[in-house]
Design a protein around this motif. Structure first.
Motif, mmCIF file in Angstrom:
data_model
loop_
_atom_site.group_PDB
_atom_site.id
_atom_site.type_symbol
_atom_site.label_atom_id
_atom_site.label_comp_id
_atom_site.label_asym_id
_atom_site.label_seq_id
_atom_site.Cartn_x
_atom_site.Cartn_y
_atom_site.Cartn_z
ATOM 1 N N VAL A 25 -1.986 -8.091 15.459
ATOM 2 C CA VAL A 25 -2.813 -8.686 14.605
ATOM 3 C C VAL A 25 -4.087 -7.759 14.019
ATOM 4 O O VAL A 25 -4.131 -7.376 13.101
ATOM 5 N N GLU A 26 -4.796 -7.217 15.211
ATOM 6 C CA GLU A 26 -5.945 -6.489 15.058
ATOM 7 C C GLU A 26 -5.854 -4.917 14.539
ATOM 8 O O GLU A 26 -6.698 -4.594 13.821
ATOM 9 N N ASN A 27 -4.548 -4.325 14.941
ATOM 10 C CA ASN A 27 -4.499 -3.070 14.808
ATOM 11 C C ASN A 27 -3.330 -2.500 13.667
ATOM 12 O O ASN A 27 -3.402 -1.176 13.713
ATOM 13 N N THR A 28 -2.402 -3.317 13.375
ATOM 14 C CA THR A 28 -1.278 -3.090 12.671
ATOM 15 C C THR A 28 -1.332 -4.007 11.482
ATOM 16 O O THR A 28 -1.617 -5.301 11.514
ATOM 17 N N ALA A 29 -0.267 -3.547 10.673
ATOM 18 C CA ALA A 29 -0.008 -4.301 9.295
ATOM 19 C C ALA A 29 1.393 -4.948 9.696
ATOM 20 O O ALA A 29 2.352 -5.292 8.859
ATOM 21 N N PHE A 30 2.100 -5.021 10.969
ATOM 22 C CA PHE A 30 3.420 -5.352 11.207
ATOM 23 C C PHE A 30 3.529 -6.916 11.095
ATOM 24 O O PHE A 30 4.407 -7.536 10.976
ATOM 25 N N THR A 31 2.233 -7.758 11.467
ATOM 26 C CA THR A 31 1.978 -9.131 10.938
ATOM 27 C C THR A 31 0.832 -9.219 9.934
ATOM 28 O O THR A 31 -0.114 -8.439 10.258
ATOM 29 N N PHE A 32 1.198 -9.966 9.058
ATOM 30 C CA PHE A 32 0.174 -10.174 8.007
ATOM 31 C C PHE A 32 -1.066 -11.048 8.220
ATOM 32 O O PHE A 32 -1.924 -11.562 7.420
ATOM 33 N N GLU A 33 -1.044 -11.635 9.387
ATOM 34 C CA GLU A 33 -2.225 -12.451 9.899
ATOM 35 C C GLU A 33 -3.496 -11.646 10.031
ATOM 36 O O GLU A 33 -3.309 -10.660 10.611
ATOM 37 N N TYR A 34 -4.645 -11.938 9.606
ATOM 38 C CA TYR A 34 -5.848 -11.145 9.730
ATOM 39 C C TYR A 34 -6.672 -11.494 11.114
ATOM 40 O O TYR A 34 -7.252 -10.577 11.545
ATOM 41 N N HIS A 144 9.776 -6.099 -1.306
ATOM 42 C CA HIS A 144 8.850 -6.752 -2.176
ATOM 43 C C HIS A 144 7.665 -5.751 -2.140
ATOM 44 O O HIS A 144 7.091 -5.452 -1.037
ATOM 45 N N ARG A 145 7.226 -5.094 -3.118
ATOM 46 C CA ARG A 145 6.458 -4.180 -3.113
ATOM 47 C C ARG A 145 4.881 -4.376 -3.245
ATOM 48 O O ARG A 145 4.758 -5.662 -3.808
ATOM 49 N N ASN A 146 3.912 -4.034 -2.485
ATOM 50 C CA ASN A 146 2.679 -4.465 -2.566
ATOM 51 C C ASN A 146 2.496 -5.855 -2.093
ATOM 52 O O ASN A 146 1.694 -6.383 -2.889
ATOM 53 N N ALA A 147 3.253 -6.204 -1.219
ATOM 54 C CA ALA A 147 3.278 -7.771 -0.910
ATOM 55 C C ALA A 147 2.219 -8.296 -0.148
ATOM 56 O O ALA A 147 1.534 -9.584 -0.239
ATOM 57 N N GLY A 148 1.488 -7.467 0.572
ATOM 58 C CA GLY A 148 0.332 -7.917 1.545
ATOM 59 C C GLY A 148 -0.820 -6.693 1.339
ATOM 60 O O GLY A 148 -0.320 -5.376 1.693
ATOM 61 N N TYR A 149 -1.840 -7.122 1.816
ATOM 62 C CA TYR A 149 -3.208 -6.403 1.927
ATOM 63 C C TYR A 149 -3.670 -6.402 3.101
ATOM 64 O O TYR A 149 -4.248 -7.673 3.403
ATOM 65 N N LYS A 150 -3.879 -5.274 3.880
ATOM 66 C CA LYS A 150 -4.265 -5.454 5.189
ATOM 67 C C LYS A 150 -4.851 -3.912 5.638
ATOM 68 O O LYS A 150 -3.874 -3.150 5.461
ATOM 69 N N LEU A 151 -5.865 -3.990 6.408
ATOM 70 C CA LEU A 151 -6.458 -2.906 6.922
ATOM 71 C C LEU A 151 -6.731 -1.739 5.964
ATOM 72 O O LEU A 151 -6.344 -0.583 6.100
ATOM 73 N N GLY A 152 -7.069 -2.144 4.742
ATOM 74 C CA GLY A 152 -7.517 -1.195 3.777
ATOM 75 C C GLY A 152 -6.477 -0.704 2.699
ATOM 76 O O GLY A 152 -6.582 0.194 2.016
ATOM 77 N N LYS A 153 -5.286 -1.287 2.764
ATOM 78 C CA LYS A 153 -4.176 -0.869 1.935
ATOM 79 C C LYS A 153 -3.030 -1.894 1.686
ATOM 80 O O LYS A 153 -3.169 -2.749 2.324
ATOM 81 N N TRP A 154 -2.256 -1.640 0.538
ATOM 82 C CA TRP A 154 -1.181 -2.526 0.362
ATOM 83 C C TRP A 154 0.031 -2.328 1.068
ATOM 84 O O TRP A 154 0.205 -0.964 1.132
ATOM 85 N N HIS A 155 0.791 -3.199 1.325
ATOM 86 C CA HIS A 155 1.750 -2.997 2.191
ATOM 87 C C HIS A 155 3.191 -3.613 1.621
ATOM 88 O O HIS A 155 3.106 -4.465 1.285
ATOM 89 N N ASP A 156 4.299 -2.685 1.587
ATOM 90 C CA ASP A 156 5.842 -3.498 1.110
ATOM 91 C C ASP A 156 6.243 -4.099 2.238
ATOM 92 O O ASP A 156 5.859 -3.710 3.466
ATOM 93 N N ILE A 157 7.004 -4.908 1.999
ATOM 94 C CA ILE A 157 7.921 -5.676 2.879
ATOM 95 C C ILE A 157 9.111 -5.545 2.466
ATOM 96 O O ILE A 157 9.636 -5.553 1.267
#
Length: 202
Positions: A25-34, A144-157
């Protein structure tokens, strides 16, 4: 070799599950929980999951080193034969084939529940997870492009899917995990745990 045991999760596992999950959670965007859920919240998640689906932990020398669980994939009645999977491994124990072994176990249990299709929702950047799923027979069925924003960037899933059923015209009813014979589950867990490889020192 370390003592490796697979068993169904218990609420008392929540602290060690937290220790595995929080860095993701704290170091990756592998989960979208903040924020990592607290111990009471994880206890509730274990209980709620185990009311219907398998939640399996891998113990190494008596401590939780990894876990996997299934959850409902979409809520309408017609989707009841689908399940979504998640797996997390303590970084200290990567390279032992634990993720593959846990997935082997949970898929066999889900078959007993008459699940037909399994899905995984994966951050596109999580190449190790995508490789695991590909090796387990999953195929990419959606992006899904740009589906989540975390750690300063948008992420595809990406959504990945595997068929594990026969899709009969009159499918057998979905069974909750509590309806499955415990002895059969224990045998699956014992057999699957033997697939793990020893940790190579150094």
């Amino acid at each position: 070799m370390n003592d490796i045991i697979f068993r169904l999760a218990q609420v008392g596992d929540a602290k060690e599950i937290y220790d595995i999950y929080a860095p993701y959670v704290e170091n990756t965007a592998f989960t979208f929980e903040y924020e990592a859920p607290g111990i009471p919240a994880l206890m509730d998640r274990i209980i709620n999951t185990m009311n219907t689906y398998p939640y399996i932990v891998c113990l190494i020398d008596g401590h939780v080193a990894a876990y996997t669980y299934a959850s409902r994939h979409m809520v309408r009645a017609a989707y009841q034969w689908n399940a979504e999977l998640s797996v997390y491994v303590d970084g200290r124990f990567r390279g032992m084939g634990i993720g593959t072994a846990l997935y082997t176990a949970i898929i066999e249990v889900l078959k007993l529940q008459n699940v037909q299709n399994i899905f995984a929702c994966i951050s596109r950047d999580n190449t190790s997870s995508r490789r695991l799923h590909e090796n387990m027979g999953f195929e990419i069925v959606g992006l899904h492009r740009n589906a989540g924003y975390k750690l300063g960037k948008w992420h595809d899933i990406v959504w990945m899917e595997r068929c594990i059923g026969t899709h009969d015209a009159d499918p057998k009813a979905f069974k909750g995990i509590q309806e499955i014979d415990g002895g059969m589950i224990d045998e699956i867990l014992k057999r699957s745990s033997s697939l793990c490889r020893p940790k190579i020192a150094g």
